[in-house]
Design a protein around this motif. Sequence first.
Motif, PDB file in Angstrom:
ATOM      1  N   ASP A  18      -6.664 -18.791 -29.594  1.00  0.00           N
ATOM      2  CA  ASP A  18      -6.520 -17.391 -29.794  1.00  0.00           C
ATOM      3  C   ASP A  18      -6.115 -16.828 -31.069  1.00  0.00           C
ATOM      4  O   ASP A  18      -6.831 -15.981 -31.718  1.00  0.00           O
ATOM      5  N   ASP A  19      -5.104 -17.557 -31.880  1.00  0.00           N
ATOM      6  CA  ASP A  19      -4.827 -17.168 -33.261  1.00  0.00           C
ATOM      7  C   ASP A  19      -6.126 -17.320 -34.224  1.00  0.00           C
ATOM      8  O   ASP A  19      -6.358 -16.336 -34.889  1.00  0.00           O
ATOM      9  N   ASP A  63      -9.374 -17.406 -33.567  1.00  0.00           N
ATOM     10  CA  ASP A  63     -10.490 -16.341 -32.928  1.00  0.00           C
ATOM     11  C   ASP A  63      -9.972 -14.992 -33.651  1.00  0.00           C
ATOM     12  O   ASP A  63     -10.668 -14.331 -34.037  1.00  0.00           O
ATOM     13  N   ARG A  64      -8.703 -14.794 -33.412  1.00  0.00           N
ATOM     14  CA  ARG A  64      -8.442 -13.413 -34.051  1.00  0.00           C
ATOM     15  C   ARG A  64      -8.195 -13.245 -35.311  1.00  0.00           C
ATOM     16  O   ARG A  64      -8.718 -12.056 -35.806  1.00  0.00           O
TER      17      ARG A  64
END
Length: 169
Positions: free
Chosen positions: A101-102, A104-105
């Motif tokens: 997630d990090d 991709d963010r």
Amino acid sequence: MESHLSYPVLAYFRSQHDNQSWIASLTAILDTSALVMVGIEGTCEKQAELTFAIARHAVADLSQVFGTAPASLSHDRLPASELLHIRDVLAQHGLKLLDGDDADRRLSELRRMYEPYVHALAAYLNQTLPPWIPQKKGKDNWQTTAWGQSTGLVEKENVASHAHPDDHF
């Protein structure tokens, strides 16, 4: 950055090839720099950061010069399935792109810094932005001629018999 900002008329010059443009090249450089900045093990992140910074600065300034306000894209240039494919291809070649997630963010944040600008410039200049993953692999421009013949696949004498006297082989 200096050439197109100092001489904005250069932005209107086109390649002889439909599949080439300076805006597509600059977008590909920003895309690649963003991936490296997110984290590809064994790459030079500092160089990617510097390249990203100057390329992003160029598109933002050019957008201002041409009065093209940043514009949202009508579609996502990099859907999750294509990002997964990029990770797989990189892994097949011994490179690991950080995931999760990090990561991709962070990639989304970087893309929001330049995609609205290149999109607006491309629309203004009637150009298309390159996809992150080409749909199919065609022949490179150097592999074809104006007559559609592939280099090295046609005998020289056959081509010469149809050539104009001013043509050089």
